[in-house]
Design a protein around this motif. Structure first.
Motif, PDB file in Angstrom:
ATOM      1  N   PHE A  74      -1.099 -26.202   9.359  1.00 55.40           N
ATOM      2  CA  PHE A  74      -0.416 -25.804   8.133  1.00 55.40           C
ATOM      3  C   PHE A  74       0.307 -24.474   8.354  1.00 55.40           C
ATOM      4  CE2 PHE A  74      -2.414 -29.174   5.944  1.00 55.40           C
ATOM      5  CZ  PHE A  74      -2.007 -29.199   4.616  1.00 55.40           C
ATOM      6  N   ALA A  75      -0.365 -23.528   9.008  1.00 53.94           N
ATOM      7  CA  ALA A  75       0.245 -22.225   9.277  1.00 53.94           C
ATOM      8  C   ALA A  75       1.460 -22.372  10.187  1.00 53.94           C
ATOM      9  CB  ALA A  75      -0.779 -21.283   9.908  1.00 53.94           C
ATOM     10  N   LEU A  76       1.338 -23.200  11.218  1.00 51.48           N
ATOM     11  CA  LEU A  76       2.452 -23.414  12.135  1.00 51.48           C
ATOM     12  C   LEU A  76       3.657 -23.988  11.400  1.00 51.48           C
ATOM     13  CD1 LEU A  76       3.574 -23.569  15.063  1.00 51.48           C
ATOM     14  CD2 LEU A  76       2.629 -25.894  15.170  1.00 51.48           C
ATOM     15  N   GLU A  77       3.412 -24.932  10.495  1.00 53.40           N
ATOM     16  CA  GLU A  77       4.520 -25.565   9.779  1.00 53.40           C
ATOM     17  C   GLU A  77       5.205 -24.581   8.828  1.00 53.40           C
ATOM     18  OE1 GLU A  77       4.743 -29.409   8.515  1.00 53.40           O
ATOM     19  OE2 GLU A  77       3.491 -30.269  10.090  1.00 53.40           O
ATOM     20  N   GLY A  78       4.422 -23.777   8.120  1.00 58.07           N
ATOM     21  CA  GLY A  78       5.030 -22.795   7.230  1.00 58.07           C
ATOM     22  C   GLY A  78       5.855 -21.785   7.984  1.00 58.07           C
ATOM     23  N   TRP A  79       5.325 -21.319   9.111  1.00 59.46           N
ATOM     24  CA  TRP A  79       6.038 -20.347   9.944  1.00 59.46           C
ATOM     25  C   TRP A  79       7.308 -20.974  10.511  1.00 59.46           C
ATOM     26  CZ3 TRP A  79       7.193 -20.064  15.235  1.00 59.46           C
ATOM     27  CH2 TRP A  79       7.555 -18.793  15.720  1.00 59.46           C
ATOM     28  N   SER A  80       7.215 -22.212  10.956  1.00 54.68           N
ATOM     29  CA  SER A  80       8.364 -22.887  11.569  1.00 54.68           C
ATOM     30  C   SER A  80       9.452 -23.182  10.544  1.00 54.68           C
ATOM     31  CB  SER A  80       7.912 -24.192  12.230  1.00 54.68           C
ATOM     32  OG  SER A  80       6.951 -23.943  13.241  1.00 54.68           O
ATOM     33  N   GLU A  81       9.058 -23.500   9.311  1.00 55.09           N
ATOM     34  CA  GLU A  81      10.047 -23.755   8.268  1.00 55.09           C
ATOM     35  C   GLU A  81      10.838 -22.484   7.968  1.00 55.09           C
ATOM     36  OE1 GLU A  81      10.263 -25.505   3.693  1.00 55.09           O
ATOM     37  OE2 GLU A  81       8.542 -25.957   4.981  1.00 55.09           O
ATOM     38  N   ALA A  82      10.141 -21.348   7.898  1.00 51.47           N
ATOM     39  CA  ALA A  82      10.840 -20.073   7.699  1.00 51.47           C
ATOM     40  C   ALA A  82      11.743 -19.766   8.889  1.00 51.47           C
ATOM     41  CB  ALA A  82       9.825 -18.948   7.490  1.00 51.47           C
ATOM     42  N   LEU A  83      11.228 -19.987  10.098  1.00 48.10           N
ATOM     43  CA  LEU A  83      12.001 -19.714  11.306  1.00 48.10           C
ATOM     44  C   LEU A  83      13.283 -20.543  11.343  1.00 48.10           C
ATOM     45  CD1 LEU A  83      12.134 -18.346  14.143  1.00 48.10           C
ATOM     46  CD2 LEU A  83      10.944 -20.381  15.024  1.00 48.10           C
ATOM     47  N   SER A  84      13.206 -21.791  10.901  1.00 50.72           N
ATOM     48  CA  SER A  84      14.378 -22.663  10.973  1.00 50.72           C
ATOM     49  C   SER A  84      15.546 -22.095  10.180  1.00 50.72           C
ATOM     50  CB  SER A  84      14.026 -24.068  10.470  1.00 50.72           C
ATOM     51  OG  SER A  84      13.793 -24.069   9.071  1.00 50.72           O
ATOM     52  N   GLY A  85      15.261 -21.503   9.017  1.00 48.11           N
ATOM     53  CA  GLY A  85      16.323 -20.902   8.224  1.00 48.11           C
ATOM     54  C   GLY A  85      16.875 -19.637   8.841  1.00 48.11           C
ATOM     55  N   GLU A  86      16.026 -18.922   9.562  1.00 47.74           N
ATOM     56  CA  GLU A  86      16.457 -17.659  10.166  1.00 47.74           C
ATOM     57  C   GLU A  86      17.336 -17.859  11.393  1.00 47.74           C
ATOM     58  OE1 GLU A  86      12.807 -15.639  10.911  1.00 47.74           O
ATOM     59  OE2 GLU A  86      12.256 -15.509   8.788  1.00 47.74           O
ATOM     60  N   VAL A  87      17.072 -18.919  12.147  1.00 49.55           N
ATOM     61  CA  VAL A  87      17.802 -19.108  13.408  1.00 49.55           C
ATOM     62  C   VAL A  87      18.955 -20.105  13.297  1.00 49.55           C
ATOM     63  CG1 VAL A  87      15.765 -18.505  14.754  1.00 49.55           C
ATOM     64  CG2 VAL A  87      16.222 -20.920  14.244  1.00 49.55           C
ATOM     65  N   ALA A  88      19.057 -20.812  12.160  1.00 48.14           N
ATOM     66  CA  ALA A  88      20.130 -21.795  12.001  1.00 48.14           C
ATOM     67  C   ALA A  88      21.523 -21.200  12.188  1.00 48.14           C
ATOM     68  CB  ALA A  88      20.016 -22.472  10.634  1.00 48.14           C
ATOM     69  N   PRO A  89      21.797 -19.969  11.699  1.00 50.59           N
ATOM     70  CA  PRO A  89      23.144 -19.415  11.910  1.00 50.59           C
ATOM     71  C   PRO A  89      23.510 -19.214  13.367  1.00 50.59           C
ATOM     72  CG  PRO A  89      21.992 -18.224  10.162  1.00 50.59           C
ATOM     73  CD  PRO A  89      20.982 -19.099  10.832  1.00 50.59           C
ATOM     74  N   PHE A  90      22.536 -19.215  14.239  1.00 46.78           N
ATOM     75  CA  PHE A  90      22.788 -19.021  15.674  1.00 46.78           C
ATOM     76  C   PHE A  90      22.882 -20.359  16.417  1.00 46.78           C
ATOM     77  CE2 PHE A  90      20.491 -15.345  14.065  1.00 46.78           C
ATOM     78  CZ  PHE A  90      21.305 -14.302  14.471  1.00 46.78           C
ATOM     79  N   GLY A  91      22.894 -21.467  15.671  1.00 48.10           N
ATOM     80  CA  GLY A  91      22.978 -22.779  16.300  1.00 48.10           C
ATOM     81  C   GLY A  91      21.666 -23.257  16.882  1.00 48.10           C
ATOM     82  N   ILE A  92      20.561 -22.614  16.510  1.00 52.94           N
ATOM     83  CA  ILE A  92      19.236 -22.991  17.017  1.00 52.94           C
ATOM     84  C   ILE A  92      18.544 -23.877  15.993  1.00 52.94           C
ATOM     85  CG2 ILE A  92      16.997 -22.139  17.811  1.00 52.94           C
ATOM     86  CD1 ILE A  92      18.426 -19.482  18.491  1.00 52.94           C
ATOM     87  N   ARG A  93      18.077 -25.012  16.448  1.00 52.52           N
ATOM     88  CA  ARG A  93      17.413 -25.960  15.560  1.00 52.52           C
ATOM     89  C   ARG A  93      15.906 -25.915  15.774  1.00 52.52           C
ATOM     90  NH1 ARG A  93      20.269 -30.797  18.159  1.00 52.52           N
ATOM     91  NH2 ARG A  93      19.902 -29.374  19.877  1.00 52.52           N
TER      92      ARG A  93
END
Length: 219
Positions: A74-93
């Motif tokens: 659960f912790a990994l998924e919450g952290w990864s969901e936040a990360l996805s929004g932070e790195v999307a502008p850099f073309g990172i999925r």
């Protein structure tokens, strides 16, 4: 591409789990996050990339005997969901993979962590312990097919945030989402009553096109 697949299985009632069980869960999850962060500067410099986080169907739902394991996922998924929004502008999925049972050594006696037992919970978790042990070598999921599916999904024009893997994961998560939505609707009248009268629901920044943010130029 950076893949995080660090985890150790633990089969124990939440009340049975000891400090070592929770420490192992936290350390393995934390190491995986640290490795993902270490790869980010290289991906930003390259103008893109993909981070594959190996979670579990147990990262969106839980059940007796899976408390400490699910806590880490659960912790990994919450952290990864936040990360996805932070790195999307850099073309990172970011792709969160949520497998059901796959034929790895996860359920083997040398890998599955059996925490201390308390007799009063045997009636609740005993059958689940036995089921997890009996699954070793008989899991329906094929790791090679799973790897190919992940590769194909990463080649899609629109990569989803989450990817359930295996028929069991699809069935269990579908039921979980349906039950959660039904519970939300049932409690909605009570939930909204907690706000000040006449106040509109907040329009938070993370729901206003955060993926369109232009990254700052490197110094």
């Amino acid at each position: 591409m950076r893949e995080n697949n660090m985890a150790e299985g633990s089969a124990a009632g939440t009340a049975d789990s000891n400090q070592k069980t929770w420490l192992i869960t936290g350390v393995t999850s934390g190491l995986g996050k640290a490795l993902a962060l270490a790869a980010l500067p290289h991906m930003r410099a390259a103008g893109g990339g993909a981070i594959v986080q190996m979670s579990s169907q147990g990262g969106r739902m839980s059940f007796p005997a899976a408390g400490s394991y699910s806590a880490g996922k659960f912790a990994l998924e919450g952290w990864s969901e936040a990360l996805s929004g932070e790195v999307a502008p850099f073309g990172i999925r970011v792709l969160i993979v949520e497998p059901s049972r796959f034929r790895t050594e996860f359920n083997s006696a040398g890998v599955l962590n059996w925490a201390g037992k308390k007799g009063e919970y045997d009636g609740v978790v005993g059958a689940i312990r036995q089921d997890m042990a009996a699954a070793d070598g008989a899991q329906e999921g094929d790791p090679e097919r799973a790897a190919e599916v992940i590769r194909r999904v990463l080649e899609l024009p629109e990569v989803p945030l989450r990817l359930p893997l295996g028929a069991e994961a699809v069935a269990n998560l579908s039921r979980t989402y349906e039950e959660n939505l039904a519970a939300l609707e049932k409690m909605k009248e009570y939930s909204v009553a907690a706000d000040f009268p006449g106040m509109k629901a907040a329009q938070r920044a993370f729901r206003q096109g955060a993926s369109a943010v232009t990254p700052a130029e490197p110094a």
